[in-house]
Scaffold this active site. Structure first.
Site, PDB file in Angstrom:
ATOM      1  N   CYS A   1      16.773  30.754 -13.643  1.00 64.37           N
ATOM      2  CA  CYS A   1      15.751  31.667 -12.463  1.00 64.37           C
ATOM      3  C   CYS A   1      14.396  30.882 -13.153  1.00 64.37           C
ATOM      4  O   CYS A   1      14.280  30.048 -14.709  1.00 64.37           O
ATOM      5  CB  CYS A   1      15.524  32.742 -13.367  1.00 64.37           C
ATOM      6  SG  CYS A   1      14.399  33.024 -11.105  1.00 64.37           S
TER       7      CYS A   1
ATOM      8  N   CYS B   1      13.235  31.696 -16.176  1.00 62.85           N
ATOM      9  CA  CYS B   1      14.541  31.051 -17.777  1.00 62.85           C
ATOM     10  C   CYS B   1      13.293  29.846 -17.782  1.00 62.85           C
ATOM     11  O   CYS B   1      13.438  29.173 -18.902  1.00 62.85           O
ATOM     12  CB  CYS B   1      15.303  30.500 -17.021  1.00 62.85           C
ATOM     13  SG  CYS B   1      16.654  32.045 -16.880  1.00 62.85           S
TER      14      CYS B   1
ATOM     15  N   ASP C   1      -3.328  -3.925   4.193  1.00 59.04           N
ATOM     16  CA  ASP C   1      -3.672  -5.520   3.375  1.00 59.04           C
ATOM     17  C   ASP C   1      -3.221  -6.107   5.005  1.00 59.04           C
ATOM     18  O   ASP C   1      -2.857  -5.152   5.691  1.00 59.04           O
ATOM     19  CB  ASP C   1      -2.616  -5.955   2.306  1.00 59.04           C
ATOM     20  CG  ASP C   1      -1.907  -7.175   2.366  1.00 59.04           C
ATOM     21  OD1 ASP C   1      -3.316  -7.764   2.056  1.00 59.04           O
ATOM     22  OD2 ASP C   1      -0.825  -7.726   2.771  1.00 59.04           O
TER      23      ASP C   1
ATOM     24  N   ASP D   1       2.238  -5.615   0.941  1.00 58.18           N
ATOM     25  CA  ASP D   1       3.067  -5.726   0.132  1.00 58.18           C
ATOM     26  C   ASP D   1       3.889  -6.032  -1.086  1.00 58.18           C
ATOM     27  O   ASP D   1       4.774  -5.985  -1.825  1.00 58.18           O
ATOM     28  CB  ASP D   1       3.937  -7.362   1.038  1.00 58.18           C
ATOM     29  CG  ASP D   1       2.566  -8.488   0.456  1.00 58.18           C
ATOM     30  OD1 ASP D   1       1.779  -7.698  -0.557  1.00 58.18           O
ATOM     31  OD2 ASP D   1       2.301  -9.062   1.276  1.00 58.18           O
TER      32      ASP D   1
ATOM     33  N   ASP E   1      -0.659  -7.673  -4.083  1.00 57.80           N
ATOM     34  CA  ASP E   1      -1.347  -5.965  -4.493  1.00 57.80           C
ATOM     35  C   ASP E   1      -0.851  -5.373  -5.740  1.00 57.80           C
ATOM     36  O   ASP E   1      -1.406  -4.243  -4.969  1.00 57.80           O
ATOM     37  CB  ASP E   1      -0.956  -5.475  -2.624  1.00 57.80           C
ATOM     38  CG  ASP E   1      -2.148  -7.035  -1.720  1.00 57.80           C
ATOM     39  OD1 ASP E   1      -2.740  -7.546  -2.380  1.00 57.80           O
ATOM     40  OD2 ASP E   1      -0.940  -6.932  -0.356  1.00 57.80           O
TER      41      ASP E   1
HETATM   42  P1  ADP Z   1      -4.046 -12.357   2.191  1.00 58.64           P
HETATM   43  O1  ADP Z   1      -3.057 -11.695   1.381  1.00 58.64           O
HETATM   44  O2  ADP Z   1      -4.718 -11.455   2.657  1.00 58.64           O
HETATM   45  O3  ADP Z   1      -3.687 -13.998   2.405  1.00 58.64           O
HETATM   46  P2  ADP Z   1      -4.496 -14.031  -1.095  1.00 58.64           P
HETATM   47  O4  ADP Z   1      -5.459 -13.531  -1.670  1.00 58.64           O
HETATM   48  O5  ADP Z   1      -3.218 -14.202  -0.947  1.00 58.64           O
HETATM   49  O6  ADP Z   1      -4.852 -12.764   0.520  1.00 58.64           O
HETATM   50  O7  ADP Z   1      -4.939 -15.105  -0.124  1.00 58.64           O
HETATM   51  C1  ADP Z   1      -6.142 -15.184   0.368  1.00 58.64           C
HETATM   52  C2  ADP Z   1      -7.021 -16.271   1.661  1.00 58.64           C
HETATM   53  O8  ADP Z   1      -7.094 -17.379   0.422  1.00 58.64           O
HETATM   54  C3  ADP Z   1      -6.465 -16.583   2.031  1.00 58.64           C
HETATM   55  O9  ADP Z   1      -5.999 -15.833   3.368  1.00 58.64           O
HETATM   56  C4  ADP Z   1      -6.333 -18.011   2.901  1.00 58.64           C
HETATM   57  O10 ADP Z   1      -7.626 -18.801   2.595  1.00 58.64           O
HETATM   58  C5  ADP Z   1      -6.270 -18.842   1.690  1.00 58.64           C
HETATM   59  N1  ADP Z   1      -4.598 -19.032   1.032  1.00 58.64           N
HETATM   60  C6  ADP Z   1      -3.805 -18.707  -0.565  1.00 58.64           C
HETATM   61  N2  ADP Z   1      -3.063 -19.122  -0.082  1.00 58.64           N
HETATM   62  C7  ADP Z   1      -3.376 -20.277   0.271  1.00 58.64           C
HETATM   63  C8  ADP Z   1      -2.814 -21.737   0.616  1.00 58.64           C
HETATM   64  N3  ADP Z   1      -1.023 -21.628  -0.209  1.00 58.64           N
HETATM   65  N4  ADP Z   1      -2.885 -22.072   1.996  1.00 58.64           N
HETATM   66  C9  ADP Z   1      -3.877 -21.947   2.197  1.00 58.64           C
HETATM   67  N5  ADP Z   1      -4.730 -20.627   2.110  1.00 58.64           N
HETATM   68  C10 ADP Z   1      -4.231 -20.419   0.777  1.00 58.64           C
HETATM   69 MG    MG Z   2      -1.363 -11.174   0.958  1.00 64.54          MG
END
Ligand code: ADP
Ligand code: MG
Length: 765
Positions: free
Chosen positions: A14, A17, A456, A653, A657
């Site tokens: 319980c 306890c 996100d 995701d 994040d």
């Molecule tokens: P989110 O997940 O909201 O897209 P991130 O921090 O991952 O945020 O990316 C922020 C922004 O940076 C993206 O929206 C994009 O415009 C730019 N970015 C990030 N990584 C890349 C990539 N590999 N190629 C082109 N743009 C990118």
């Molecule tokens: Mg992202």
């Protein structure tokens, strides 16, 4: 060295306890933290292993009637062999429980006929008092008078041991638990009756006993035992989610060895083994499909009812079931690394964790027993003191005893102790079945209280699979060369945008160049050298850093349609822009509507362009947008919302994040695919399905409501039962609770609390 170990606790019945064990262990030198779960009967202890050990704990606990047993596995990473023993370990303790329940049933079966006879005699006596039936003849009465002490003794021998031990511990060590209450009540009733029937003639001038208390002893012990038996049976049902998950594990696997298919035990599967899965078979470990294709039923893991198509390169997880095709896959995760194992572990830990709401119940049940003893003695004294002048000493003694026994019996805090843990166990288990993994009870408690839900964008609201829609050239470079350079840079990145660009190049058969000195620019994009020239790709922040300007009219046209611009530039010139567009998930709009209905504000948090974000937000019905946020600033955005007094849920995701998820009051990770970062969030939604967030909120609401109902039942029952048993209503209504009813009520209260928790299981989310 500080260690954390989980032990099985023996001898717990319980809530009181649990608090006795908790306090006893806490007092041991070197112990830092103790947490006891009374339903799972487990003790979680943090202690200094150089100062104390298990023997030390048991030395303290054994006089109190408890002991700790070593669990089969440690918290440390377990080897495959011991994973298996953990599974069988869970089975063993279930077998043990079943044996215990069987023994309880045997006891109850032996006692119920005796209790029925006693109740019949009592009923007859009462009815005879009102002349509703004829009086029992003296010779029959005489026979029962001699039979009852024998029957009461039989009941004590059959079922009385824990209660008598409770009384013994009370006098020997001064420690009382609920068994002490029942034991004191019934044994005092028995002794009193025994003295009366042994010295009937001698006492006759002083006492006119209308009825004696043998029946009380018999019926109370039987009811309490019956209640405990029913409770144990339903408690077993609350925990069957784990059972089901463990049952998903396949026992054998077909492995290709030396070109031949051989059946091996699951523990013998090694990393890199190629396994064959035939139609209808369970998938034994996690892995990646290397040959063939099929549809796999993943409902047991993700809650998603429609079978998922598996092609070469796609992941499969242990415990899911192949439908009609045949395929081979390579084992990537075995034993404790599999998703199924992680889920089992998480569910187990969550079910054993304590909800903050339980603290109150714990505090109360800790002081309950001594307080009740005090009230019982007070009631006895008051009856004698106030009753004697009014009704004469023998009636007063009879009433005082009735009241004393009834208080001890009805006051058991059992229901109080079961209220929270049973609901949490059922709630967490129900979630697991729907693909909603809850990390701990506290998370479940907080979730429905949240007023702001932050999401996100990419992968949570949108599909996370963007595609290239337009290409705008700024220089005299050819389209193909432009894509070739951009795709070369992006081939090094994991961002969903990068996948879009790389697969565009692949689809159009554009060769990708070699990149050196690659570097990701967090939250902005990336850079690298191709044929000795340094290139930059990403959003407008990358251009701003380079001091380059661009045609904002072109960019605005794209972003206003929800497209994300990706710039490609050299140090001194912008070469062009590609636009990528991602689709809003089909169920995102419905989910956000539902969240609004649940009175939650929904905010989108993204690193993407403001216009793009606004466009998507409008489509999805989002209330507020926080855009162009650098990854590190996501955390401060959550903090800012919390500073305004909001309880914040962050859904993302779970990969980039993570800090924001951790900062939020509840972090919700989208478990997409097979790689699930279960540890990173309070709640993981398997299958990456955002609509499960609504279900999770409802589950949280439902579980908390269940707990509150349970606590209400338990409190109300004690706060009415105790004064009633004490005779507080006697002067006004003439009510005095017969101990037999007290026994019945106390048994039913626990049973009703457990049944109420089980109801959560049947409800629709
Ligand atoms: P989110 O997940 O909201 O897209 P991130 O921090 O991952 O945020 O990316 C922020 C922004 O940076 C993206 O929206 C994009 O415009 C730019 N970015 C990030 N990584 C890349 C990539 N590999 N190629 C082109 N743009 C990118
Ligand atoms: Mg992202």
């Amino acid at each position: 060295m500080a260690t954390n170990k989980t032990y099985k606790v023996k001898g717990m019945h319980c809530a009181s306890c649990a608090s006795i064990v908790e306090r006893a262990v806490k007092k041991v030198d070197g112990v830092e933290k103790v947490s006891i779960n009374s339903v799972l009967e487990k003790a979680d202890i943090s202690f200094d292993s150089e100062k104390v050990d298990l023997g030390e704990f048991n030395k303290k606990l054994e006089p109190l009637g408890y002991s700790l047993l070593q669990e089969e596995t440690d918290d440390e990473v377990a080897s495959v062999a011991s994973d298996h023993s953990m599974h069988t370990g869970a089975k063993q303790s279930k077998d043990e429980k079943l044996r215990e329940i069987k023994a309880m049933r045997a006891g109850v079966r032996g006692a119920v006929p005796v209790a029925v006879i006693s109740i019949l005699i009592m009923t007859w006596e009462v009815l005879a008092q009102y002349s509703l039936v004829g009086p029992i003849s003296d010779s029959v009465m005489g026979f029962f008078h001699h039979l009852l002490p024998i029957l009461a003794t039989y009941i004590f021998v059959l079922l009385g041991k824990p209660y008598l031990l409770g009384v013994y511990r009370f006098f020997r060590y001064g420690k009382a638990n609920m068994d002490t209450l029942i034991g004191l009540g019934t044994s005092i009733a028995f002794l009193y009756s025994f003295v009366v029937s042994a010295f009937e003639e001698e006492l006759a001038p002083y006492l006119s006993i209308q009825y004696n208390f043998y029946e009380v002893t018999i019926v109370v012990i039987t009811f309490v035992a019956l209640g405990k038996y029913l409770e144990a049976k339903s408690k077993l049902k609350t925990g069957d989610a784990i059972e089901k998950l463990i049952g998903l594990q396949a026992k054998v696997a077909i492995v290709v060895r030396d070109g031949k298919e051989v059946e091996v035990k699951i523990e013998e599967v090694k990393h890199g083994d190629v396994l064959v899965v035939k139609p209808g078979q369970k998938i034994p470990v996690d892995g990646v499909v290397v040959e063939g294709e099929s549809y796999v039923d993943e409902a047991m893991i993700t809650g998603e009812p429609i079978p998922v198509k598996k092609d070469i390169g796609q992941g499969v997880v242990a415990g899911t079931i192949n439908t009609t095709g045949t395929f081979n896959f390579k084992a990537t995760k075995i034993g404790s690394e599999t998703l199924l194992f992680q889920i089992i572990k998480m569910v187990e830990e969550a079910q054993g964790s304590k909800a903050p709401i339980q603290a109150l119940a714990d505090k109360i049940s800790a002081v309950f027993v001594p307080v009740v003893l005090f009230i019982a003695v007070m009631a006895f004294g008051l009856w004698m003191y106030l009753g004697t002048p009014v009704m004469g000493s023998s009636s007063a003694l009879s009433a005082a005893l009735t009241s004393f026994v009834a208080i001890l019996v009805i006051a058991c805090p059992c229901a109080l102790g079961l209220a929270t843990p049973t609901a949490i166990i059922v709630g967490v288990g129900k979630g697991a079945r729907e693909g909603i993994l809850v990390k701990d009870a506290a998370t479940l408690e907080t979730l429905h209280k949240a007023d702001v839900i932050v999401m996100d964008k990419t992968g949570t609201i949108t599909k996370g699979k963007p595609e290239i829609t337009d290409i705008e050239m700024m220089g005299e470079m050819k389209d193909d060369e432009f894509i070739s350079i951009l795709a070369a840079l992006e081939s090094k990145s994991e961002h969903p945008i990068a996948h879009a660009i790389v697969s565009h190049a692949k689809d159009n058969e554009i060769a990708v160049k070699n990149v050196s000195e690659f570097e990701a620019i967090k939250g902005k994009g990336l850079k690298g050298s191709i044929d000795g020239v340094e290139y930059f790709a990403g959003n407008s922040k990358v251009l701003a850093d380079l001091g380059l300007s661009y045609d904002s009219a072109v960019v605005d046209r794209g972003t206003r349609q929800g497209k994300t611009p990706v710039f490609l530039a050299k140090k001194d010139a912008v070469l062009g822009i590609v636009f990528v567009a991602d689709q809003v998930k089909e169920n995102a709009i419905e989910t956000i509507n539902e969240l609004h209905r649940l009175k939650k504000k929904v905010i989108m948090l993204t690193g993407d362009n403001v216009n793009t974000a606004n466009y998507i937000a409008k489509l999805a019905g989002i209330d507020e947008v926080i855009a162009e946020v650098m990854p590190d600033d996501k955390l401060s955005a959550i903090k800012a919302l919390q500073a305004k007094g909001n309880i914040v849920v962050m859904a993302g995701d779970g990969v980039n994040d993570a800090p924001a998820l951790a900062q939020a009051d509840v972090g919700v990770a989208m478990g997409t695919g097979t790689d699930v970062a279960i540890e990173s969030a309070g709640i993981t939604l398997l299958g990456g399905d955002i609509s499960k967030l609504v279900k999770a909120v409802k589950l949280s609401k439902m579980t908390m409501l269940g707990i509150k109902q349970n606590l209400f039942f338990a409190f109300v029952y004690n706060s009415i039962g105790i004064p009633l048993a004490a005779g507080a209503f006697y002067p006004i209504f003439g009510w005095l609770l017969p101990p037999v009813f007290a026994g019945f009520a106390m048994a039913m209260s626990s049973v009703s609390v457990v049944s109420n928790s089980l109801r959560i299981k049947a409800k629709k989310l």
